[in-house]
Design a protein around this motif. Sequence first.
Motif, mmCIF file in Angstrom:
data_model
loop_
_atom_site.group_PDB
_atom_site.id
_atom_site.type_symbol
_atom_site.label_atom_id
_atom_site.label_comp_id
_atom_site.label_asym_id
_atom_site.label_seq_id
_atom_site.Cartn_x
_atom_site.Cartn_y
_atom_site.Cartn_z
ATOM 1 N N TRP A 141 5.197 7.678 -13.573
ATOM 2 C CA TRP A 141 5.480 6.388 -12.927
ATOM 3 C C TRP A 141 6.382 5.539 -13.816
ATOM 4 O O TRP A 141 7.361 4.941 -13.345
ATOM 5 C CB TRP A 141 4.165 5.666 -12.644
ATOM 6 C CG TRP A 141 4.289 4.372 -11.903
ATOM 7 C CD1 TRP A 141 4.231 4.192 -10.542
ATOM 8 C CD2 TRP A 141 4.459 3.065 -12.472
ATOM 9 N NE1 TRP A 141 4.366 2.856 -10.234
ATOM 10 C CE2 TRP A 141 4.508 2.140 -11.393
ATOM 11 C CE3 TRP A 141 4.575 2.585 -13.772
ATOM 12 C CZ2 TRP A 141 4.671 0.762 -11.594
ATOM 13 C CZ3 TRP A 141 4.739 1.217 -13.972
ATOM 14 C CH2 TRP A 141 4.795 0.335 -12.900
ATOM 15 N N ILE A 273 -9.188 -5.792 -10.820
ATOM 16 C CA ILE A 273 -8.661 -6.680 -9.777
ATOM 17 C C ILE A 273 -9.261 -8.075 -9.906
ATOM 18 O O ILE A 273 -8.542 -9.086 -9.890
ATOM 19 C CB ILE A 273 -8.951 -6.077 -8.379
ATOM 20 C CG1 ILE A 273 -8.190 -4.756 -8.213
ATOM 21 C CG2 ILE A 273 -8.564 -7.062 -7.283
ATOM 22 C CD1 ILE A 273 -8.546 -4.003 -6.956
ATOM 23 N N GLU A 284 -0.386 -10.169 -8.674
ATOM 24 C CA GLU A 284 -1.090 -9.645 -7.502
ATOM 25 C C GLU A 284 -1.240 -8.134 -7.607
ATOM 26 O O GLU A 284 -0.313 -7.427 -8.010
ATOM 27 C CB GLU A 284 -0.339 -10.006 -6.223
ATOM 28 C CG GLU A 284 -0.289 -11.495 -5.936
ATOM 29 C CD GLU A 284 0.373 -11.806 -4.602
ATOM 30 O OE1 GLU A 284 0.821 -10.850 -3.923
ATOM 31 O OE2 GLU A 284 0.430 -12.991 -4.247
ATOM 32 N N PHE A 285 -2.404 -7.646 -7.202
ATOM 33 C CA PHE A 285 -2.656 -6.209 -7.167
ATOM 34 C C PHE A 285 -1.759 -5.549 -6.122
ATOM 35 O O PHE A 285 -1.665 -6.012 -4.987
ATOM 36 C CB PHE A 285 -4.127 -5.943 -6.848
ATOM 37 C CG PHE A 285 -4.444 -4.494 -6.625
ATOM 38 C CD1 PHE A 285 -4.304 -3.568 -7.654
ATOM 39 C CD2 PHE A 285 -4.880 -4.041 -5.383
ATOM 40 C CE1 PHE A 285 -4.586 -2.230 -7.452
ATOM 41 C CE2 PHE A 285 -5.175 -2.704 -5.169
ATOM 42 C CZ PHE A 285 -5.019 -1.796 -6.210
ATOM 43 N N GLN A 286 -1.093 -4.462 -6.520
ATOM 44 C CA GLN A 286 -0.208 -3.734 -5.617
ATOM 45 C C GLN A 286 -0.853 -2.439 -5.104
ATOM 46 O O GLN A 286 -0.990 -2.247 -3.902
ATOM 47 C CB GLN A 286 1.107 -3.407 -6.336
ATOM 48 C CG GLN A 286 1.832 -4.620 -6.905
ATOM 49 C CD GLN A 286 2.281 -5.598 -5.826
ATOM 50 O OE1 GLN A 286 2.921 -5.210 -4.844
ATOM 51 N NE2 GLN A 286 1.926 -6.864 -5.988
ATOM 52 N N TYR A 287 -1.242 -1.568 -6.024
ATOM 53 C CA TYR A 287 -1.848 -0.299 -5.620
ATOM 54 C C TYR A 287 -2.429 0.398 -6.840
ATOM 55 O O TYR A 287 -2.137 0.029 -7.979
ATOM 56 C CB TYR A 287 -0.834 0.629 -4.929
ATOM 57 C CG TYR A 287 0.452 0.844 -5.712
ATOM 58 C CD1 TYR A 287 0.576 1.875 -6.634
ATOM 59 C CD2 TYR A 287 1.556 0.004 -5.500
ATOM 60 C CE1 TYR A 287 1.746 2.071 -7.341
ATOM 61 C CE2 TYR A 287 2.734 0.197 -6.203
ATOM 62 C CZ TYR A 287 2.825 1.230 -7.118
ATOM 63 O OH TYR A 287 3.988 1.421 -7.824
ATOM 64 N N ARG A 288 -3.243 1.404 -6.569
ATOM 65 C CA ARG A 288 -3.799 2.259 -7.628
ATOM 66 C C ARG A 288 -3.066 3.590 -7.607
ATOM 67 O O ARG A 288 -2.876 4.192 -6.543
ATOM 68 C CB ARG A 288 -5.297 2.475 -7.404
ATOM 69 C CG ARG A 288 -5.942 3.424 -8.417
ATOM 70 C CD ARG A 288 -7.430 3.631 -8.111
ATOM 71 N NE ARG A 288 -8.023 4.609 -9.024
ATOM 72 C CZ ARG A 288 -9.296 5.002 -8.990
ATOM 73 N NH1 ARG A 288 -10.120 4.486 -8.085
ATOM 74 N NH2 ARG A 288 -9.740 5.895 -9.844
ATOM 75 N N LEU A 289 -2.639 4.068 -8.768
ATOM 76 C CA LEU A 289 -1.991 5.365 -8.846
ATOM 77 C C LEU A 289 -3.010 6.478 -8.615
ATOM 78 O O LEU A 289 -4.164 6.389 -9.045
ATOM 79 C CB LEU A 289 -1.350 5.580 -10.218
ATOM 80 C CG LEU A 289 -0.130 4.753 -10.617
ATOM 81 C CD1 LEU A 289 0.455 5.306 -11.914
ATOM 82 C CD2 LEU A 289 0.921 4.743 -9.529
ATOM 83 N N ASP A 290 -2.566 7.543 -7.964
ATOM 84 C CA ASP A 290 -3.393 8.737 -7.854
ATOM 85 C C ASP A 290 -3.556 9.362 -9.232
ATOM 86 O O ASP A 290 -2.687 9.231 -10.101
ATOM 87 C CB ASP A 290 -2.738 9.761 -6.929
ATOM 88 C CG ASP A 290 -2.740 9.319 -5.474
ATOM 89 O OD1 ASP A 290 -3.603 8.509 -5.097
ATOM 90 O OD2 ASP A 290 -1.862 9.799 -4.726
ATOM 91 N N GLU A 300 -14.465 8.620 -7.308
ATOM 92 C CA GLU A 300 -13.168 8.066 -7.693
ATOM 93 C C GLU A 300 -13.301 6.799 -8.530
ATOM 94 O O GLU A 300 -12.445 6.490 -9.357
ATOM 95 C CB GLU A 300 -12.330 7.783 -6.437
ATOM 96 C CG GLU A 300 -11.691 9.024 -5.838
ATOM 97 C CD GLU A 300 -10.777 9.744 -6.823
ATOM 98 O OE1 GLU A 300 -9.866 9.113 -7.369
ATOM 99 O OE2 GLU A 300 -11.000 10.941 -7.058
ATOM 100 N N LYS A 305 -8.700 4.971 -13.877
ATOM 101 C CA LYS A 305 -8.175 3.957 -12.958
ATOM 102 C C LYS A 305 -6.875 3.395 -13.530
ATOM 103 O O LYS A 305 -6.868 2.828 -14.618
ATOM 104 C CB LYS A 305 -9.201 2.824 -12.774
ATOM 105 C CG LYS A 305 -10.454 3.307 -12.031
ATOM 106 C CD LYS A 305 -11.685 2.528 -12.394
ATOM 107 C CE LYS A 305 -12.282 2.946 -13.710
ATOM 108 N NZ LYS A 305 -13.173 4.106 -13.648
ATOM 109 N N MET A 307 -3.984 0.872 -12.402
ATOM 110 C CA MET A 307 -3.764 -0.158 -11.393
ATOM 111 C C MET A 307 -2.452 -0.885 -11.658
ATOM 112 O O MET A 307 -2.162 -1.267 -12.790
ATOM 113 C CB MET A 307 -4.941 -1.145 -11.417
ATOM 114 C CG MET A 307 -6.323 -0.497 -11.504
ATOM 115 S SD MET A 307 -6.818 0.333 -9.997
ATOM 116 C CE MET A 307 -7.421 -1.085 -9.069
#
Length: 310
Positions: A141, A273, A284-290, A300, A305, A307
């Motif tokens: 990423w 978060i 602001e929280f966008q997404y969690r990476l796989d 999970e 984690k 983030m």
Amino acid sequence: MLASELPVFFEEVTQQLTSIPNEIRRLFHGRGKHWPGLEQITCDWVQGQMIVNVFKSVDDEFLQTLKVGLDALAQSELWQKRSGSCIAIQHRYQEGAPTEVLYGELDSRPVVIESGCQYQLDIGRNQNFGLFLDMRLGRNWVQQRAQGKKVLNLFAYTCGFSVAAIQAGACGVMNVDMSRSSLNKGRDNHRLNQHDLSKVSFLGHDIFRSWGKIKKGGPYDMVIIDPPSFQKGSFALTKDYKKILKRLPELLNEDGVVMACVNSPTVSPDFLIESMQLEAPALEFQYRLDNPPEFIDVDESASLKVMIFQ
């Protein structure tokens, strides 16, 4: 653990070994509890070397069945096809985590490849060999987004994120870690990749006593926070993480992004978060990476984690 479940271990290891690219990879991740009876064993492919980690004491039947299976693997056509050179078991439950070589000779300082970057490992002397394999997609990423960016890498360890960032064309990275020996290994990793070290700085200090120097190097386009779950005398995750989050607004550019990581099974994604909302509400929280698919986990919220905030 159960010796009767080891055929499942070897089936998965064989399948992964057949399909993985010629890079360092985890082949089996029992600690995600997806494989009943195999919860305390992992297996890593170190580009020719297979390192099996056993985390808790096992009975003689389990150990002997494991060794017989590994010996059979070393004689297989697949092993020859993958240019296998060494198989070793690291007994992580014993003092000093001794490494037992079953086949070949162990290269304790191999150079490995991940996503086009080279890393120097140190196998057998420490519990961690210098690159956390579950963070592969996190490094990817960074590599996909760091071009032209100024990056702050907190708890840098051996500077894997920094290597990925400079490889991608980052204009600069500041690595901060209280372990100067780890940062020295990070410097070597950059040299392995023939990176311009004038773009990379290494601050061997306690983060909480170095905010002035860290801020002076900014503002940053990307901040990476990947702390240990606990470090005696220096970091307690649930208490100290929030102190870092509170500093983020003064470290970041207006459109800056934050990768905040937690690798404690007892801390949920909501912790990050909610803590960010409390300490740095502008982010602001966008997404969690796989996580990499080989790090399969039945829970999970207990797994790594990673983030993303902006």
